[in-house]
Design a protein around this motif. Structure first.
Motif, PDB file in Angstrom:
ATOM      1  N   ARG A  85       2.751   6.144   6.976  1.00  0.00           N
ATOM      2  CA  ARG A  85       3.246   7.407   6.418  1.00  0.00           C
ATOM      3  C   ARG A  85       4.772   7.393   6.323  1.00  0.00           C
ATOM      4  NH1 ARG A  85       0.875  11.543  10.389  1.00  0.00           N
ATOM      5  NH2 ARG A  85       1.937  13.021   9.026  1.00  0.00           N
ATOM      6  N   ARG A  86       5.444   6.743   7.295  1.00  0.00           N
ATOM      7  CA  ARG A  86       6.900   6.604   7.195  1.00  0.00           C
ATOM      8  C   ARG A  86       7.286   5.780   5.970  1.00  0.00           C
ATOM      9  NH1 ARG A  86      10.554   7.163  11.558  1.00  0.00           N
ATOM     10  NH2 ARG A  86       9.645   8.025  13.462  1.00  0.00           N
ATOM     11  N   ARG A  87       6.560   4.677   5.769  1.00  0.00           N
ATOM     12  CA  ARG A  87       6.874   3.827   4.623  1.00  0.00           C
ATOM     13  C   ARG A  87       6.600   4.549   3.305  1.00  0.00           C
ATOM     14  NH1 ARG A  87       4.486   0.141   8.158  1.00  0.00           N
ATOM     15  NH2 ARG A  87       2.480   0.198   7.052  1.00  0.00           N
ATOM     16  N   ILE A  88       5.582   5.397   3.289  1.00  0.00           N
ATOM     17  CA  ILE A  88       5.327   6.214   2.092  1.00  0.00           C
ATOM     18  C   ILE A  88       6.519   7.141   1.836  1.00  0.00           C
ATOM     19  CG2 ILE A  88       3.883   8.046   1.140  1.00  0.00           C
ATOM     20  CD1 ILE A  88       1.512   6.762   2.590  1.00  0.00           C
ATOM     21  N   GLY A  89       7.055   7.743   2.905  1.00  0.00           N
ATOM     22  CA  GLY A  89       8.234   8.587   2.754  1.00  0.00           C
ATOM     23  C   GLY A  89       9.430   7.811   2.237  1.00  0.00           C
ATOM     24  N   VAL A 111      22.651   2.722  -6.841  1.00  0.00           N
ATOM     25  CA  VAL A 111      21.698   1.930  -6.058  1.00  0.00           C
ATOM     26  C   VAL A 111      21.789   2.243  -4.568  1.00  0.00           C
ATOM     27  CG1 VAL A 111      20.989  -0.413  -5.451  1.00  0.00           C
ATOM     28  CG2 VAL A 111      21.763   0.091  -7.777  1.00  0.00           C
ATOM     29  N   ALA A 112      23.002   2.230  -4.029  1.00  0.00           N
ATOM     30  CA  ALA A 112      23.140   2.414  -2.579  1.00  0.00           C
ATOM     31  C   ALA A 112      22.756   3.819  -2.148  1.00  0.00           C
ATOM     32  CB  ALA A 112      24.569   2.098  -2.156  1.00  0.00           C
ATOM     33  N   LEU A 113      23.101   4.820  -2.952  1.00  0.00           N
ATOM     34  CA  LEU A 113      22.775   6.196  -2.567  1.00  0.00           C
ATOM     35  C   LEU A 113      21.262   6.420  -2.479  1.00  0.00           C
ATOM     36  CD1 LEU A 113      23.884   8.947  -1.830  1.00  0.00           C
ATOM     37  CD2 LEU A 113      24.018   9.507  -4.255  1.00  0.00           C
ATOM     38  N   PRO A 114      20.445   5.974  -3.439  1.00  0.00           N
ATOM     39  CA  PRO A 114      18.984   6.127  -3.274  1.00  0.00           C
ATOM     40  C   PRO A 114      18.448   5.375  -2.061  1.00  0.00           C
ATOM     41  CG  PRO A 114      19.527   5.644  -5.546  1.00  0.00           C
ATOM     42  CD  PRO A 114      20.784   5.467  -4.765  1.00  0.00           C
ATOM     43  N   LEU A 115      19.004   4.182  -1.802  1.00  0.00           N
ATOM     44  CA  LEU A 115      18.551   3.441  -0.623  1.00  0.00           C
ATOM     45  C   LEU A 115      18.867   4.210   0.656  1.00  0.00           C
ATOM     46  CD1 LEU A 115      19.520  -0.217  -1.575  1.00  0.00           C
ATOM     47  CD2 LEU A 115      17.218   0.709  -1.323  1.00  0.00           C
ATOM     48  N   ALA A 116      20.044   4.824   0.711  1.00  0.00           N
ATOM     49  CA  ALA A 116      20.403   5.608   1.894  1.00  0.00           C
ATOM     50  C   ALA A 116      19.467   6.800   2.064  1.00  0.00           C
ATOM     51  CB  ALA A 116      21.851   6.074   1.779  1.00  0.00           C
ATOM     52  N   ILE A 117      19.156   7.464   0.952  1.00  0.00           N
ATOM     53  CA  ILE A 117      18.242   8.612   1.020  1.00  0.00           C
ATOM     54  C   ILE A 117      16.854   8.157   1.453  1.00  0.00           C
ATOM     55  CG2 ILE A 117      17.072  10.342  -0.395  1.00  0.00           C
ATOM     56  CD1 ILE A 117      19.669  10.550  -2.015  1.00  0.00           C
ATOM     57  N   ALA A 118      16.392   7.011   0.918  1.00  0.00           N
ATOM     58  CA  ALA A 118      15.086   6.490   1.303  1.00  0.00           C
ATOM     59  C   ALA A 118      15.061   6.125   2.786  1.00  0.00           C
ATOM     60  CB  ALA A 118      14.739   5.280   0.446  1.00  0.00           C
ATOM     61  N   LEU A 119      16.178   5.571   3.277  1.00  0.00           N
ATOM     62  CA  LEU A 119      16.239   5.216   4.693  1.00  0.00           C
ATOM     63  C   LEU A 119      16.172   6.459   5.572  1.00  0.00           C
ATOM     64  CD1 LEU A 119      16.611   2.989   6.799  1.00  0.00           C
ATOM     65  CD2 LEU A 119      19.092   3.256   6.540  1.00  0.00           C
ATOM     66  N   VAL A 120      16.868   7.517   5.174  1.00  0.00           N
ATOM     67  CA  VAL A 120      16.801   8.769   5.930  1.00  0.00           C
ATOM     68  C   VAL A 120      15.381   9.322   5.910  1.00  0.00           C
ATOM     69  CG1 VAL A 120      17.620  11.148   6.019  1.00  0.00           C
ATOM     70  CG2 VAL A 120      19.231   9.297   5.569  1.00  0.00           C
ATOM     71  N   SER A 121      14.731   9.240   4.753  1.00  0.00           N
ATOM     72  CA  SER A 121      13.355   9.708   4.659  1.00  0.00           C
ATOM     73  C   SER A 121      12.435   8.903   5.573  1.00  0.00           C
ATOM     74  CB  SER A 121      12.873   9.616   3.209  1.00  0.00           C
ATOM     75  OG  SER A 121      11.536  10.048   3.087  1.00  0.00           O
ATOM     76  N   TRP A 122      12.718   7.619   5.729  1.00  0.00           N
ATOM     77  CA  TRP A 122      11.916   6.789   6.632  1.00  0.00           C
ATOM     78  C   TRP A 122      12.191   7.137   8.090  1.00  0.00           C
ATOM     79  CZ3 TRP A 122      13.391   3.121  10.304  1.00  0.00           C
ATOM     80  CH2 TRP A 122      12.357   2.323  10.813  1.00  0.00           C
ATOM     81  N   LEU A 167       0.829  -1.198   0.000  1.00  0.00           N
ATOM     82  CA  LEU A 167       0.000   0.000   0.000  1.00  0.00           C
ATOM     83  C   LEU A 167       0.866   1.251   0.000  1.00  0.00           C
ATOM     84  CD1 LEU A 167      -2.768   1.370   0.224  1.00  0.00           C
ATOM     85  CD2 LEU A 167      -2.582   1.120   2.734  1.00  0.00           C
ATOM     86  N   ALA A 168       1.964   1.257   0.797  1.00  0.00           N
ATOM     87  CA  ALA A 168       2.837   2.434   0.856  1.00  0.00           C
ATOM     88  C   ALA A 168       3.485   2.698  -0.493  1.00  0.00           C
ATOM     89  CB  ALA A 168       3.904   2.236   1.930  1.00  0.00           C
ATOM     90  N   ALA A 169       3.961   1.637  -1.170  1.00  0.00           N
ATOM     91  CA  ALA A 169       4.581   1.815  -2.482  1.00  0.00           C
ATOM     92  C   ALA A 169       3.562   2.333  -3.487  1.00  0.00           C
ATOM     93  CB  ALA A 169       5.169   0.496  -2.959  1.00  0.00           C
ATOM     94  N   ARG A 170       2.310   1.830  -3.406  1.00  0.00           N
ATOM     95  CA  ARG A 170       1.281   2.269  -4.338  1.00  0.00           C
ATOM     96  C   ARG A 170       0.974   3.750  -4.140  1.00  0.00           C
ATOM     97  NH1 ARG A 170      -3.972  -0.545  -3.071  1.00  0.00           N
ATOM     98  NH2 ARG A 170      -2.608  -2.346  -3.436  1.00  0.00           N
ATOM     99  N   ILE A 171       0.813   4.175  -2.903  1.00  0.00           N
ATOM    100  CA  ILE A 171       0.471   5.584  -2.640  1.00  0.00           C
ATOM    101  C   ILE A 171       1.634   6.486  -3.044  1.00  0.00           C
ATOM    102  CG2 ILE A 171      -0.033   7.249  -0.824  1.00  0.00           C
ATOM    103  CD1 ILE A 171      -1.521   5.043   0.650  1.00  0.00           C
ATOM    104  N   GLY A 217      11.314   8.679  -1.353  1.00  0.00           N
ATOM    105  CA  GLY A 217      12.745   8.926  -1.496  1.00  0.00           C
ATOM    106  C   GLY A 217      13.396   7.970  -2.472  1.00  0.00           C
ATOM    107  N   LEU A 218      12.983   6.696  -2.428  1.00  0.00           N
ATOM    108  CA  LEU A 218      13.557   5.706  -3.324  1.00  0.00           C
ATOM    109  C   LEU A 218      13.189   6.001  -4.777  1.00  0.00           C
ATOM    110  CD1 LEU A 218      15.245   3.122  -3.308  1.00  0.00           C
ATOM    111  CD2 LEU A 218      13.120   1.820  -3.209  1.00  0.00           C
TER     112      LEU A 218
END
Length: 945
Positions: free
Chosen positions: A865-869, A918-929, A517-521, A873-874
């Motif tokens: 909402r965290r997972r949406i963030g 790959v790793a940089l987007p994952l890091a940004i997504a993790l910070v966003s979470w 659901l988070a990925a879809r939103i 970011g990803l």
């Protein structure tokens, strides 16, 4: 009967629209400006964000412009630093005659009108003042190097001999403290000299080369020296040997007078000529007089290149922020439209906001940049008048930067302004937020650009190969067009991805809708608000593109450099070559003993843990002619098998650190391990003493032995001896039979990075009747060599050289380390990508507040909402890094194809690029979470039936 009919009252609103008075253009601009100003205040946070995005690159450009301009001296500043209050200086430039000339503003740029006189054999005059009018006052100043005893040993220090403390040198040489010398045994020094020698004013200094003692009576500053430079200023009686200049306090020289001096081989630096240079037509002279123009053009080119990149990134990010701000203004602008504002008026309101922010941010950026330049110049000034000539503010350049800022701000608002102008007024009044529907034309054109870009890159690479096989002249434009295609192609790929961005987001949203659901939103939000999402990942893609391009290309070039690196010694050692002065050839006799002793003492003084002396035969090219080679001289060489020789018909050049024509090095058994940087087994050491040869390159070995043979020295000079490089070519001298040849047992070591191909013991060399003299001293160290030790070694080497021999130290560090430049690039890219992602995610969170409130109202948790963030970011960072990396690898691939195996694709650090993508987007997504979402606030929407 008469009656009166009253005229019905007509309201202005009942009149046809064509009869209503229309406001003039000035009024519309005035109203639009007022609305723009109010909207900027109403959306203060987004205005500050956009302004900051514009301000930062403008400040950097302004600071660079001021610093660059301050490093270019004005004629008056250059004259003061060169002459002080003198009128001119003269010196001997070359032999007289032959049409000798000099550049007006650069006396070091000289030549002869007669080409045959470029290598004139003549005697320059000894004293340049002999060509001056009788009675002309001149102060002779000689620049040289003197040897001085320091707490760390004897070292060389720059020195000037002459009365440089004369008050008329003020500006060139300035007395700081103490008094001017009054006797032949008194000198002055820079403050750094006192610190380095550990003395104060009144103490004595001993010059070891002349064994004279002088008393320091004051300190003096030179305009051309930094505060950290040690230097001495001696009286003219010190009779220093070096380049002499004669300074003229009272004789200004005009350009015709300078040309007259040139006829006698004398050059001049004249105050009147520098301040008012003549117009010349000779290309050689004219080229030298534009050095400052070249420096200014360098500043401008860097500003333009950096400005274009920053403009693209800022327009993308600020455009996304403007899109969010424009949607917040949509209802108020719809109200304006409902009372008569046209689409042009609405567009004008948004554009004026961008223009105003560009103007304000540009002004603040200029002020910040000038202040930053002041701080940087203050912190990094070394005390030299020639590093920063003054504080130069290039007002025309700053005006151009301000105009550029206004244009960038306006451009950032262009797309949102177009969207607002095309919006439906009723829908905006109702508060409807319908997602934008992608148009089919954009992905079609984007796909076309993408395919054209890839084809252009690969096609240009093969075009370079095809052109290289033809006889097209090297200066033909056809040779310059394909390399441009290799770079332009990936840019088209990026534009194609940008045009297709909205469609790609829709496709991604469909694919991710099945995950969670988070990925879809998150995916649907990114696709529905592509006006802020696409510019964000486009800015990230541009940054990653440049980084991947730089990393891939530089890595391939460094790998090629490492393959072709000419090692002088094992990595981490000090190699001190021993040369006959002026010939770079080994020396013999007592001079060789003295030079070797000096080299060993130099290495031991630097803290070497071990030394080794390498001897070789005298290089045959050290003789001028074949007749100069002694008749009894022989050349003993190891012969490289023919299968490893190069064909001159297919190979045009040869690079290798080995001395193939003279491959045998004579090294004692006690020094062999230090010379090669490796350990030998007892059996290998015993075999080496008994006549075996140590071979570091297995190509010399056949069946466990190497071929050693001897020819006469004259045969070697005439090319009748194998050179171990080329096969015999048509027209080459015929080969002579060797005097003798032998098979020598080989001890093969795995030492690929060696300048020594074949090594034999001195006893073996004596058995071959080889006459070898010391040519190199290798010093090993137990720990890395500090920078100050390296500097001291270089200085001390200059002090021990004599007229008959010289030593040249070289620290062998091997080829450049990729980490030295890759880490700063990755750090800069990381900062830029994090900044761009932070802006995009902040805008997304801000614009999603109503949706978050709705989501919370129907039971959405903070974890959702965290997972949406996380997914936002990803998606944003991932799209940008993958698109930028995909486009960035195309130029290195293209250049590798056209390099003919010089640059190899497998040298690209693919793992590093994969981590970047790959790793940089994952890091940004993790910070966003990790960053918690703001507490949802319930909102009310106005509904219009």
């Amino acid at each position: 009967m008469t009656s009166t009919v009253e005229r019905s009252e007509t309201r202005a609103s009942d009149r046809p629209s064509s009869s209503l008075p229309r406001p003039d253009r000035t009024a519309r601009w005035r109203v639009a400006s007022r609305l723009a100003r109010r909207q900027l205040r109403h959306t203060m946070l987004s205005s500050v964000l956009i302004g900051t995005l514009v301000l930062l690159p403008i400040a950097a450009m302004a600071a660079y412009a001021v610093i660059g301009a301050s490093m270019i001296g004005t004629p008056q500043e250059r004259v003061t630093a060169e002459l002080g209050r003198m009128q001119a200086w003269i010196s001997v430039g070359g032999p007289p005659g032959g049409g000798f000339w000099q550049a007006p503003t650069d006396p070091t740029w000289t030549g002869y009108t007669d080409d045959s006189a470029l290598a004139r054999e003549g005697t320059p005059i000894a004293d340049a003042t002999t060509v001056l009018p009788s009675g002309t006052e001149a102060i002779r100043v000689v620049e040289s190097i003197v040897r001085v005893q320091t707490p760390d040993g004897v070292t060389g220090i720059p020195a000037w001999g002459g009365d440089v403390w004369d008050p008329r040198f003020e500006g060139r040489y300035d007395v700081l403290e103490g008094a001017a010398p009054k006797t032949d045994r008194e000198i002055m020094a820079t403050p750094a000299t006192l610190e380095r020698l550990g003395i104060t004013i009144g103490d004595e200094v001993v010059l070891t080369d002349s064994d004279r003692t002088y008393t320091v009576v004051g300190t003096l500053d030179s305009a051309v020296l930094s505060d950290a430079t040690a230097a001495l200023f001696l009286p003219s009686s010190a009779a220093l040997a070096g380049e002499a200049r004669w300074y003229l306090p009272d004789l200004p020289l005009s350009w015709p007078e300078v040309e007259k001096l040139n006829e006698d081989g004398v050059v001049a630096y004249s105050r009147p000529v520098i301040l008012d240079p003549p117009r010349l037509t000779a290309n050689t002279i004219q080229g030298s007089s534009t050095a400052d123009d070249g420096a200014l053009w360098t500043v401008l080119i860097v500003l333009i290149a950096g400005g274009l990149f920053s403009a693209y990134v800022v327009v993308m990010l600020a455009g996304a922020a403007f899109a969010v701000a424009a949607r917040r203004q949509q209802r108020s602008l719809a109200v304006a439209a409902s009372v008569g504002a046209s689409a042009s008026d609405l567009r004008r309101v948004i554009l004026l906001q961008g223009t105003a922010l560009g103007l304000v941010s540009g002004t603040l950026g200029l002020a910040l940049g000038v202040g930053a330049a002041t701080l940087i110049m203050t912190l990094f000034a070394d005390g030299s008048a020639t590093q920063f000539w003054g504080f130069h503010v290039p007002w025309p350049v700053l005006a151009g930067i301000l105009t550029f800022s206004v244009l960038v701000g306006t451009a950032a608002a262009a797309a949102p302004a177009r969207t607002v102008a095309r919006s439906d007024t009723l829908s905006a009044l109702r508060g409807a937020r319908r997602p934008q529907t992608p148009r089919a034309s954009r992905p079609i054109w984007g796909s076309i650009l993408l395919l054209v870009g890839v084809g252009l890159t690969i096609g240009s690479a093969f075009a370079v190969l095809a052109i290289g096989a033809t006889g097209i002249p090297w200066d033909s434009p056809l040779r310059t067009i394909p390399p441009l295609g290799i770079v332009i192609g990936p840019i088209l790929v990026q534009l194609g991805i940008l045009l297709s961005g909205r469609w790609l987001l829709w496709v991604t949203a469909k694919a991710l809708s099945r995950l969670s659901l988070a990925a879809r939103i998150a995916a649907r939000d990114a696709a529905a608000n592509s006006s802020r999402t696409v510019p964000a990942f486009a800015a990230i893609a541009a940054t990653v593109f440049i980084a991947v391009f730089a990393i891939g290309q530089t890595s391939m070039q460094n790998a090629w450099t490492a393959r072709e690196w000419g090692y002088q010694a094992p990595v981490g050692t000090l190699a001190i070559s021993i040369q006959e002065d002026g010939t770079a050839a080994p020396i013999d006799g007592a001079r060789a003993v003295d030079a070797t002793r000096a080299a060993i003492e130099l290495a031991e003084g630097a803290g070497a843990s071990g030394t080794a002396v390498i001897s070789r035969q005298r290089e045959i090219w050290a003789y001028a002619t074949s007749g100069d080679v002694p008749a009894d001289e022989t050349r003993v060489i190891a012969v490289l098998p023919k299968r490893h020789l190069l064909d001159p018909a297919s190979e045009s050049s040869f690079m290798n650190g080995q001395n193939r024509p003279n491959p045998i090095a004579v090294i004692s058994a006690g020094d062999i391990e230090a010379a090669l940087g490796t350990a030998l087994s007892p059996a290998q050491r015993a075999a080496y003493r008994n006549g075996a040869a140590i071979v570091s390159d297995p190509r010399w070995v056949t069946g466990g032995t190497i071929d050693v043979a001897a020819w006469t020295g004259r045969e070697a000079f005439d090319g009748e001896m194998p050179d171990n490089i080329w096969t015999r070519w048509e027209g080459a001298p015929s080969s002579s039979d060797p005097i003798w040849e032998r098979k020598v047992d080989a001890i093969v070591l795995d030492l690929p990075h060696q300048a020594v191909a074949v090594a034999i013991a001195p006893e073996t060399a004596a058995d071959f009747d080889m006459v070898a003299q010391p040519s190199l001293v290798i010093a090993s160290f137990d720990s890395p060599i500090p920078v100050d030790v390296r500097d001291r070694v270089q200085e001390q080497a200059d002090t021990v050289n004599t007229d008959g021999w010289s030593i040249a130290p070289y620290f062998e560090d091997g080829p450049p380390d990729d980490s030295l430049w890759m880490i700063p690039i990755l750090g800069a890219v990381g900062v830029l990508v994090l900044g761009a992602s932070g802006v995009a995610l902040s805008l997304a969170r801000f614009e999603r507040r109503p949706d978050d409130a709705t989501l919370s109202a129907v039971g959405g948790t903070d974890g959702l909402r965290r997972r949406i963030g996380f997914w936002q970011g990803l998606i944003i960072a991932g799209f940008g890094t993958i698109a930028g990396a995909a486009a960035g690898v195309l130029p290195p691939i293209g250049f590798a194809i056209q390099s003919r195996d010089t640059l190899l694709i497998h040298d690209v650090p693919w793992l590093v690029l994969a981590l970047l993508a790959v790793a940089l987007p994952l890091a940004i997504a993790l910070v966003s979470w990790l960053v918690p979402p703001r507490k949802a606030e319930l909102t009310r929407r106005t509904a219009i039936a």
